[in-house]
Design a protein around this motif. Structure first.
Motif, PDB file in Angstrom:
ATOM      1  N   ASP A  70       0.816  -1.161   0.053  1.00  0.00           N
ATOM      2  CA  ASP A  70      -0.043   0.020   0.084  1.00  0.00           C
ATOM      3  C   ASP A  70       0.748   1.183   0.045  1.00  0.00           C
ATOM      4  OD1 ASP A  70      -2.211  -1.640   0.108  1.00  0.00           O
ATOM      5  OD2 ASP A  70      -2.431  -1.506   2.305  1.00  0.00           O
ATOM      6  N   ALA A  71       1.960   1.112   0.788  1.00  0.00           N
ATOM      7  CA  ALA A  71       2.960   2.518   0.718  1.00  0.00           C
ATOM      8  C   ALA A  71       3.735   2.578  -0.350  1.00  0.00           C
ATOM      9  CB  ALA A  71       3.707   2.391   1.940  1.00  0.00           C
ATOM     10  N   GLY A  72       3.781   1.554  -1.375  1.00  0.00           N
ATOM     11  CA  GLY A  72       4.658   1.785  -2.602  1.00  0.00           C
ATOM     12  C   GLY A  72       6.097   1.396  -2.067  1.00  0.00           C
ATOM     13  N   ILE A  73       6.426   0.529  -0.996  1.00  0.00           N
ATOM     14  CA  ILE A  73       7.942   0.287  -0.854  1.00  0.00           C
ATOM     15  C   ILE A  73       8.271  -0.640  -1.767  1.00  0.00           C
ATOM     16  CG2 ILE A  73       9.139  -0.205   1.171  1.00  0.00           C
ATOM     17  CD1 ILE A  73       7.536   0.819   3.066  1.00  0.00           C
ATOM     18  N   LEU A  74       9.399  -0.618  -2.477  1.00  0.00           N
ATOM     19  CA  LEU A  74       9.793  -1.461  -3.471  1.00  0.00           C
ATOM     20  C   LEU A  74      11.409  -1.883  -3.064  1.00  0.00           C
ATOM     21  CD1 LEU A  74       8.340   0.191  -6.467  1.00  0.00           C
ATOM     22  CD2 LEU A  74       7.558  -1.800  -5.362  1.00  0.00           C
ATOM     23  N   THR A  75      11.906  -2.971  -3.327  1.00  0.00           N
ATOM     24  CA  THR A  75      13.188  -3.281  -3.288  1.00  0.00           C
ATOM     25  C   THR A  75      14.071  -3.342  -4.521  1.00  0.00           C
ATOM     26  OG1 THR A  75      12.556  -4.706  -1.217  1.00  0.00           O
ATOM     27  CG2 THR A  75      14.734  -5.146  -2.308  1.00  0.00           C
ATOM     28  N   SER A  76      15.092  -2.561  -4.599  1.00  0.00           N
ATOM     29  CA  SER A  76      16.113  -2.577  -5.895  1.00  0.00           C
ATOM     30  C   SER A  76      17.079  -3.739  -5.861  1.00  0.00           C
ATOM     31  CB  SER A  76      16.606  -1.482  -5.764  1.00  0.00           C
ATOM     32  OG  SER A  76      17.519  -1.219  -5.039  1.00  0.00           O
ATOM     33  N   ASP A  77      17.570  -3.947  -7.073  1.00  0.00           N
ATOM     34  CA  ASP A  77      18.244  -5.231  -7.219  1.00  0.00           C
ATOM     35  C   ASP A  77      19.594  -4.798  -6.415  1.00  0.00           C
ATOM     36  OD1 ASP A  77      16.750  -6.535  -8.915  1.00  0.00           O
ATOM     37  OD2 ASP A  77      17.359  -5.895 -10.712  1.00  0.00           O
ATOM     38  N   SER A  78      20.073  -3.602  -6.533  1.00  0.00           N
ATOM     39  CA  SER A  78      21.309  -3.164  -5.861  1.00  0.00           C
ATOM     40  C   SER A  78      21.338  -3.397  -4.364  1.00  0.00           C
ATOM     41  CB  SER A  78      21.682  -1.701  -6.247  1.00  0.00           C
ATOM     42  OG  SER A  78      20.778  -0.804  -5.617  1.00  0.00           O
ATOM     43  N   GLU A  79      19.815  -3.126  -3.754  1.00  0.00           N
ATOM     44  CA  GLU A  79      19.663  -3.324  -2.278  1.00  0.00           C
ATOM     45  C   GLU A  79      19.892  -4.847  -1.902  1.00  0.00           C
ATOM     46  OE1 GLU A  79      17.031   0.211  -0.755  1.00  0.00           O
ATOM     47  OE2 GLU A  79      16.020  -1.236  -2.141  1.00  0.00           O
ATOM     48  N   VAL A  80      19.476  -5.753  -2.857  1.00  0.00           N
ATOM     49  CA  VAL A  80      19.311  -7.055  -2.515  1.00  0.00           C
ATOM     50  C   VAL A  80      20.863  -7.675  -2.709  1.00  0.00           C
ATOM     51  CG1 VAL A  80      18.854  -9.293  -3.400  1.00  0.00           C
ATOM     52  CG2 VAL A  80      16.835  -7.736  -3.414  1.00  0.00           C
ATOM     53  N   VAL A  81      21.612  -7.005  -3.719  1.00  0.00           N
ATOM     54  CA  VAL A  81      22.969  -7.466  -3.746  1.00  0.00           C
ATOM     55  C   VAL A  81      23.715  -7.079  -2.458  1.00  0.00           C
ATOM     56  CG1 VAL A  81      25.191  -7.028  -5.032  1.00  0.00           C
ATOM     57  CG2 VAL A  81      23.251  -7.395  -6.206  1.00  0.00           C
ATOM     58  N   GLN A  82      23.499  -5.810  -2.048  1.00  0.00           N
ATOM     59  CA  GLN A  82      24.117  -5.229  -0.991  1.00  0.00           C
ATOM     60  C   GLN A  82      23.797  -6.435   0.500  1.00  0.00           C
ATOM     61  OE1 GLN A  82      26.682  -3.200  -0.508  1.00  0.00           O
ATOM     62  NE2 GLN A  82      26.432  -3.162  -2.671  1.00  0.00           N
ATOM     63  N   GLU A  83      22.516  -6.861   0.532  1.00  0.00           N
ATOM     64  CA  GLU A  83      22.395  -7.733   1.496  1.00  0.00           C
ATOM     65  C   GLU A  83      23.057  -8.785   1.569  1.00  0.00           C
ATOM     66  OE1 GLU A  83      20.363  -7.424   4.238  1.00  0.00           O
ATOM     67  OE2 GLU A  83      19.958  -5.233   3.864  1.00  0.00           O
ATOM     68  N   PHE A  84      23.324  -9.523   0.227  1.00  0.00           N
ATOM     69  CA  PHE A  84      24.057 -10.662   0.169  1.00  0.00           C
ATOM     70  C   PHE A  84      25.499 -10.198   0.653  1.00  0.00           C
ATOM     71  CE2 PHE A  84      20.676 -12.579  -2.386  1.00  0.00           C
ATOM     72  CZ  PHE A  84      20.655 -13.642  -2.157  1.00  0.00           C
ATOM     73  N   LEU A  85      26.017  -9.398   0.074  1.00  0.00           N
ATOM     74  CA  LEU A  85      27.374  -8.876   0.504  1.00  0.00           C
ATOM     75  C   LEU A  85      27.648  -8.946   2.176  1.00  0.00           C
ATOM     76  CD1 LEU A  85      28.261  -6.326  -2.378  1.00  0.00           C
ATOM     77  CD2 LEU A  85      28.806  -8.777  -2.317  1.00  0.00           C
ATOM     78  N   HIS A  86      26.624  -8.478   2.884  1.00  0.00           N
ATOM     79  CA  HIS A  86      26.874  -8.073   4.289  1.00  0.00           C
ATOM     80  C   HIS A  86      26.174  -9.172   5.004  1.00  0.00           C
ATOM     81  CE1 HIS A  86      26.573  -3.646   2.647  1.00  0.00           C
ATOM     82  NE2 HIS A  86      27.868  -4.064   2.853  1.00  0.00           N
ATOM     83  N   ASN A  87      25.632 -10.069   4.379  1.00  0.00           N
ATOM     84  CA  ASN A  87      25.238 -11.258   5.262  1.00  0.00           C
ATOM     85  C   ASN A  87      25.927 -12.810   4.784  1.00  0.00           C
ATOM     86  OD1 ASN A  87      22.800 -10.298   7.036  1.00  0.00           O
ATOM     87  ND2 ASN A  87      22.603  -9.255   5.195  1.00  0.00           N
ATOM     88  N   SER A  88      27.209 -12.944   4.912  1.00  0.00           N
ATOM     89  CA  SER A  88      27.939 -14.179   4.423  1.00  0.00           C
ATOM     90  C   SER A  88      27.510 -15.337   5.276  1.00  0.00           C
ATOM     91  CB  SER A  88      29.474 -13.688   4.458  1.00  0.00           C
ATOM     92  OG  SER A  88      29.970 -13.451   5.440  1.00  0.00           O
ATOM     93  N   ASN A  89      27.095 -14.959   6.523  1.00  0.00           N
ATOM     94  CA  ASN A  89      26.879 -16.100   7.423  1.00  0.00           C
ATOM     95  C   ASN A  89      25.762 -16.711   7.077  1.00  0.00           C
ATOM     96  OD1 ASN A  89      29.378 -15.873   8.963  1.00  0.00           O
ATOM     97  ND2 ASN A  89      28.664 -14.494  10.450  1.00  0.00           N
ATOM     98  N   ALA A  90      24.609 -15.866   6.771  1.00  0.00           N
ATOM     99  CA  ALA A  90      23.470 -16.431   6.417  1.00  0.00           C
ATOM    100  C   ALA A  90      23.402 -17.154   5.071  1.00  0.00           C
ATOM    101  CB  ALA A  90      22.379 -15.257   6.029  1.00  0.00           C
ATOM    102  N   VAL A  91      24.276 -16.541   4.065  1.00  0.00           N
ATOM    103  CA  VAL A  91      24.365 -17.330   2.901  1.00  0.00           C
ATOM    104  C   VAL A  91      24.979 -18.606   3.179  1.00  0.00           C
ATOM    105  CG1 VAL A  91      25.712 -17.230   0.825  1.00  0.00           C
ATOM    106  CG2 VAL A  91      24.682 -15.202   1.533  1.00  0.00           C
ATOM    107  N   ARG A  92      26.056 -18.902   4.226  1.00  0.00           N
ATOM    108  CA  ARG A  92      26.588 -20.100   4.306  1.00  0.00           C
ATOM    109  C   ARG A  92      25.634 -21.016   4.823  1.00  0.00           C
ATOM    110  NH1 ARG A  92      31.187 -17.326   6.809  1.00  0.00           N
ATOM    111  NH2 ARG A  92      33.283 -17.622   5.700  1.00  0.00           N
ATOM    112  N   GLN A  93      24.771 -20.841   5.860  1.00  0.00           N
ATOM    113  CA  GLN A  93      23.717 -21.649   6.524  1.00  0.00           C
ATOM    114  C   GLN A  93      23.050 -21.994   5.409  1.00  0.00           C
ATOM    115  OE1 GLN A  93      21.986 -19.065   9.663  1.00  0.00           O
ATOM    116  NE2 GLN A  93      23.912 -18.963  10.941  1.00  0.00           N
TER     117      GLN A  93
END
Length: 645
Positions: free
Chosen positions: A102-125
């Motif tokens: 409803d609020a029009g909050i969207l996620t960009s591809d670059s934001e997703v990539v940054q999440e992967f880059l900053h969450n290596s432990n979660a990626v490993r699990q």
């Protein structure tokens, strides 16, 4: 990690299957008809059972691992808490996803990539879970160990270095994320979390938190207000010294108060009230004798019989009810003789010669069969012994519990046949009581959690109506109980019954405050002429005190940080006495002797501190916002179709 996987891969499928079986038993599944219904409907959106059960199993596994690490097991109440926690998380997730849309909050591809880059432990699990599944499948599909190892080694070589190596190279990991992360099926689930939850929630928190930040002028005004110190002379008449007679407030007074303040008495959750009959689960003399006989005959005599193949360690692993030592063959981590164990245990342990085994010894924990592994005497002559034990706890036998349940079943049958609850219980000398008003996940205080109480009190409309007026006979570790619902209030209802005791106490407190206020007014002139320098100064139920405090500090009669303090300080001039002021705790009369303004440096430091806590304020604002949003959502709870509470 992968070495372990290689060694254990053949067991993964068996363990997974066993885990599901245990989970199904623990959850106490309700009839199959439930499978065609969702676990919940949130704002019209269905939460499917399969998705919910996966989340329940994952959380259950975490709790079980924590419990086992402490030598404990999950109980019925903990399983119930797991179900409720997962349910609340699904409700919040669904409500927030609607809000993001409803609020029009969207996620960009670059934001997703940054999440992967900053969450290596979660990626490993996530990747390790996929790797385990792939290796298990290889094991299952391979015709021989040689074929499996060939596949396994090829698969191992294809894995990225940050999975195989203990060292971590950030640059190589970032290159891998941009190049290959999208090829992993397991990471698509993590990406979904980033896209639908993690990133939108952060954006929403930022938007809501922005309103929690104060301007520089607001911060300076607030700091000046909080840091100004007032030197006071204070006289307090405590309401506790003017308590009103409880009989002075009758039901008519309560109703009048309720009618005048109805909007203050909304019930937030569905609640019910019960009468219940309950019996303690205690071991009988017969139970005690049965445990002792078993300890002697089946364990002790087998261990001291030279012809028996039984070893103490094996017997401890299979029979001891001390989960912290059983897996270790009963061996205790600290020696006896240091005062770490109960006296009867230490005395028996120190009396044993090395290698000897004691007959069953009773302590508050049950019966111990102790083995001495060796004794040591230090330079002071103090003797200690390395020991192990097999513990058999003394509890009510199944026959004892069955007899208690039978007694309560008789009450249930009598009530269904037409007797009153009290009459049916009294005829069997069973104690009864009436509970407070309870919400769905609250317990009867005297008894604790009872599996099935919520299911009885708030039955799902989909299920057939129960013929009995009473709950099933319920039990936990300490009590057996049966209950009958005698009151039911829906959420959003104004209710005098629910708030009756609160209203009565509020009226009594008002009476006490008015009496304190009247008394302080009657002695006001004496207070103003009193010597506040005298120790323990007081005047006829009025305590005199000197105090230096800010509006957020402690002022006698007002307590801490009361809004009444700031209002009162603002209306009184320096050197003058205030009028008698009624507070929640009584009545206060005070004089501002002097006022000390804060220094420029202290104001600057306070403003800087307030800005530093801005993120905390933002987080609090966000939590309050989401709590209210979720609390107002339209939710249909079908959990009782799948799990007994």
């Amino acid at each position: 990690m992968l070495t372990w996987i290689n060694e254990k891969a053949k067991w993964i499928i068996v363990i997974f299957a066993a885990g599901i079986a245990v989970g199904l038993l623990a959850m106490d599944r309700v009839p199959n008809m439930a499978q065609s219904h969702p676990v919940a409907e949130v704002q019209g959106k269905k939460i499917p059972y399969a998705e919910f059960e996966v989340a329940v199993k994952n959380l259950t596994d975490q709790y079980q691992a924590q419990a086992e690490a402490q030598g404990q097991r999950l109980d019925d109440e903990q399983y119930n808490q797991i179900h409720n926690r997962v349910f609340n998380e699904f409700v919040a997730k669904t409500v927030l996803e609607d809000l993001y849309k409803d609020a029009g909050i969207l996620t960009s591809d670059s934001e997703v990539v940054q999440e992967f880059l900053h969450n290596s432990n979660a990626v490993r699990q996530y990747m390790v879970q996929e790797i385990q599944g792939t290796i298990a499948m290889m094991q299952q599909q391979s015709a021989s160990q040689e074929e499996f190892m060939q596949k396994y080694n090829g698969y191992l070589a294809s894995l990225p270095d940050f999975i195989k190596d203990t060292t971590f190279n950030q640059a190589e990991y970032e290159a891998w994320v941009r190049r290959e992360a999208g090829n992993w099926a397991s990471l698509r689930g993590l990406e979904e979390q980033f896209v639908t939850s993690v990133i939108p929630m952060r954006q929403l928190q930022f938007l809501i938190g922005a309103g929690a930040h104060t301007t520089s002028l607001e911060a300076q005004w607030s700091a000046n207000r909080r840091l100004t110190d007032y030197e006071l002379q204070v006289a307090v008449a405590s309401a506790a010294d003017f308590a009103a007679d409880a009989n002075s407030v009758d039901s008519a007074a309560v109703k009048a108060y309720f009618d005048a303040h109805q909007d203050s008495f909304f019930v937030k959750n569905d609640v019910a009230q019960f009468v219940y009959a309950y019996l303690p689960i205690k071991a009988t003399e017969g139970d005690e004798k049965q445990i002792l006989d078993y300890a002697k005959t089946n364990i002790y005599e087998a261990l001291v019989d030279s012809s028996s193949p039984a070893s103490f360690e094996d017997m401890a692993k299979s029979s001891s009810e001390d989960p912290s030592t059983a897996a270790n063959g009963g061996k205790l981590g600290r020696p006896a003789g240091l005062g770490l164990y109960v006296p009867e245990f230490e005395q028996a342990a120190l009396a044993l010669d090395s290698g000897k085994i004691s007959a069953p010894i009773r302590s508050q924990y049950g019966y111990h069969i102790i083995k001495c592994y060796g004794k040591t005497t230090d330079s002071t002559g103090k003797v200690t012994a390395d020991v192990g034990h097999i513990l058999l706890t003394v509890g009510a036998s199944s026959q004892t519990v069955d007899s208690l349940e039978k007694l309560l079943t008789g009450i249930k049958n009598d009530v269904d046949a037409g007797k009153s609850f009290d009459e049916a219980a009294k005829s069997r000398n069973v104690a009864t009581a009436t509970s407070k008003w309870l919400a769905r996940n609250e317990n009867i205080a005297e008894v604790g959690f009872l599996k099935g109480l919520g299911f009885y009190a708030w039955p799902n409309k989909i299920l057939p109506e129960e013929s009995s007026k009473l709950s099933p006979v319920m039990k936990n570790n300490n009590w057996v109980a049966v209950a009958m619902k005698v009151g039911d209030i829906k959420a959003g209802t104004r209710s005098m019954d629910y708030f009756y005791s609160d209203i009565k106490n509020a009226i009594l407190q008002e009476k006490a405050v008015k009496a304190a206020e009247a008394h302080l007014n009657s002695v006001a002139e004496k207070v103003k002429a009193a010597n506040f320098e005298a120790p323990d100064a007081s005047i006829e139920k009025v305590k005199l005190d000197k105090k230096t405090a800010s509006v957020d500090g402690y002022v006698p009669g007002f307590a801490y940080g009361s809004a009444e303090i700031a209002k009162a300080f603002k209306s009184v001039k320096d050197g003058e006495w205030s009028p008698v002021t009624a507070t929640e705790n009584g009545a206060v009369l005070f004089k501002i002797v002097s006022k000390k303004a804060p220094s420029e440096e202290s104001i600057k430091a306070e403003v800087a501190s307030e800005k530093g806590s801005a993120s905390l304020n933002a987080a609090m604002a966000f939590n309050e916002f989401t709590k209210n949003l979720v609390g107002s959502a339209k939710v249909v709870n079908n959990m009782d179709l799948f799990y007994r509470d």
